[in-house]
Write an enzyme that holds these catalytic residues in place. Structure first.
Site, PDB file in Angstrom:
ATOM      1  CG  ASP A 132     -12.205   7.197  10.484  1.00  0.00           C
ATOM      2  OD1 ASP A 132     -13.258   6.482  10.975  1.00  0.00           O
ATOM      3  OD2 ASP A 132     -11.280   6.650  10.429  1.00  0.00           O
ATOM      4  CD  GLU A 148      -2.309   1.283   2.570  1.00  0.00           C
ATOM      5  OE1 GLU A 148      -3.634   0.514   2.906  1.00  0.00           O
ATOM      6  OE2 GLU A 148      -1.990   2.005   3.543  1.00  0.00           O
ATOM      7  CB  THR A 185      -4.770   5.425   1.215  1.00  0.00           C
ATOM      8  OG1 THR A 185      -3.892   6.528   1.060  1.00  0.00           O
ATOM      9  CG2 THR A 185      -4.029   4.068   1.808  1.00  0.00           C
TER      10      THR A 185
END
Ligand code: FAD
Length: 294
Positions: free
Chosen positions: A109, A17, A48
């Site tokens: 979030d 990642e 991401t």
């Protein structure tokens, strides 16, 4: 190439990642670091999406350019809770246009001050809503979802956590990737519980090499992961020396990965933190174990 085609077999795979830059001026250096990681020929790479309040503008740019330049299958992350339907639909169209085949569908979030921080006006409440949208998008995306061996911090208990995870998978997740964990037994127990609950998709184990003591504090704050005594001792002993901690952190992550492969777990995703040297060391430690496949 769809990630489900890569991770379905019983041959070990290692993937990495990376995260996009938080500020525009860092794009070239992040691209360079991510390129060095791509040059290691991992099974696939993920990028991401705006995690921790960073920009999401470059997720697709980075995924597209790494895929084209290095031929590595790319997984682009997408979050929904801070966004309106309009924004999410635009992002899905952007992904189609960029030729992205693999999407990690996340809730994200809530970051205060983003376009939709008034809870009553949320268009998306959970990742499952995004999975459904992706399924209805008219493109056959390979869809990944997040899962939490130590349960998500907002879940009341493991039963509730697994119940909603199953709902997410049934909505169309082709695979799951775990939150970082430092104790493999927690992962094995989790796997047992979700298989019992009828979740059968491949689960990619997420491993974060901790290479400095500050990173551990941030990781725990973010994930709430349990720190085994053996790992804590290592950080206590070597945390004061950058080189020693890096070496010990890489060794610990390598050990975790070897244990996973030895126990029949076939797919491991390393949270590289954009560090090509760390990624290269871990890959280098596993060459014979991985055989010809990354
Ligand atoms: P969900 O699946 O929606 O779960 C969140 C909580 O809601 C859980 O407690 C779940 O049990 C509960 N829940 C789910 N469905 C329901 C329902 N129908 N009713 C009631 N409760 C429900 N964040 C980023 O911002 N960008 C990233 O790129 C990113 N990548 C990540 C990659 C991985 C592998 C992981 C593990 C996390 C990543 N995150 C990222 C963090 C993630 O966005 C947060 O952990 C977030 O809090 C939850 O996202 P989720 O997709 O797991 O949410």
């Amino acid at each position: 190439m769809q990630i489900s085609e890569i991770i379905h077999g019983d041959v070990p795979s290692l993937s990495f990642e990376v995260f996009p830059p938080k500020v525009d001026s860092a794009f070239e250096s992040v691209k360079d670091a991510a390129g060095q990681i791509a040059a290691l020929r991992p099974a696939f790479m993920s990028v991401t999406y705006g995690a921790g309040g960073g920009t999401s503008r470059y997720t697709l740019d980075l995924a597209k350019s790494l895929g084209e330049e290095y031929g590595v299958p790319m997984l682009a992350h997408l979050t929904c809770v801070s966004s309106t339907k309009e924004t999410v639909h635009a992002r899905i169209e952007d992904m189609k246009a960029a030729g992205i085949e693999n999407v990690m569908a996340l809730r994200g979030d809530l970051v205060p001050g983003t376009e939709n921080d008034d809870r009553s006006k949320w268009d998306y409440r959970h990742a499952v809503d995004l999975v459904r949208e992706l399924k209805e998008s008219g493109t056959d995306f390979c869809i990944g979802g997040a899962c939490y061996p130590e349960i998500h911090p907002e879940s009341t208990d493991s039963r509730e956590d697994v119940k909603y995870l199953k709902e997410k998978v049934d909505a169309g997740c082709d695979f799951l990737t775990t939150q970082m964990f430092f104790d493999n037994d927690l992962f094995y127990n989790f796997l047992y519980r979700i298989r019992e609950a009828g979740i059968t998709v491949p689960v990619v184990a997420g491993i974060m090499p901790i290479t400095n003591a500050g990173q551990l504090d941030r990781a725990i704050k973010l994930s709430g992961s349990f720190i085994p005594r053996r790992f804590k001792a290592l950080v206590d002993r070597f945390g004061g020396s950058a080189d020693a901690m890096k070496q010990a952190g890489i060794a610990y992550a390598t050990d975790q990965i070897i244990d996973l492969f030895a126990n029949g777990i076939t797919n491991v995703h390393v949270y590289s933190m954009n560090k090509p040297d760390v990624a290269a060391s871990i890959k280098g430690n596993l060459t014979c174990i991985l055989g010809n496949k990354a």
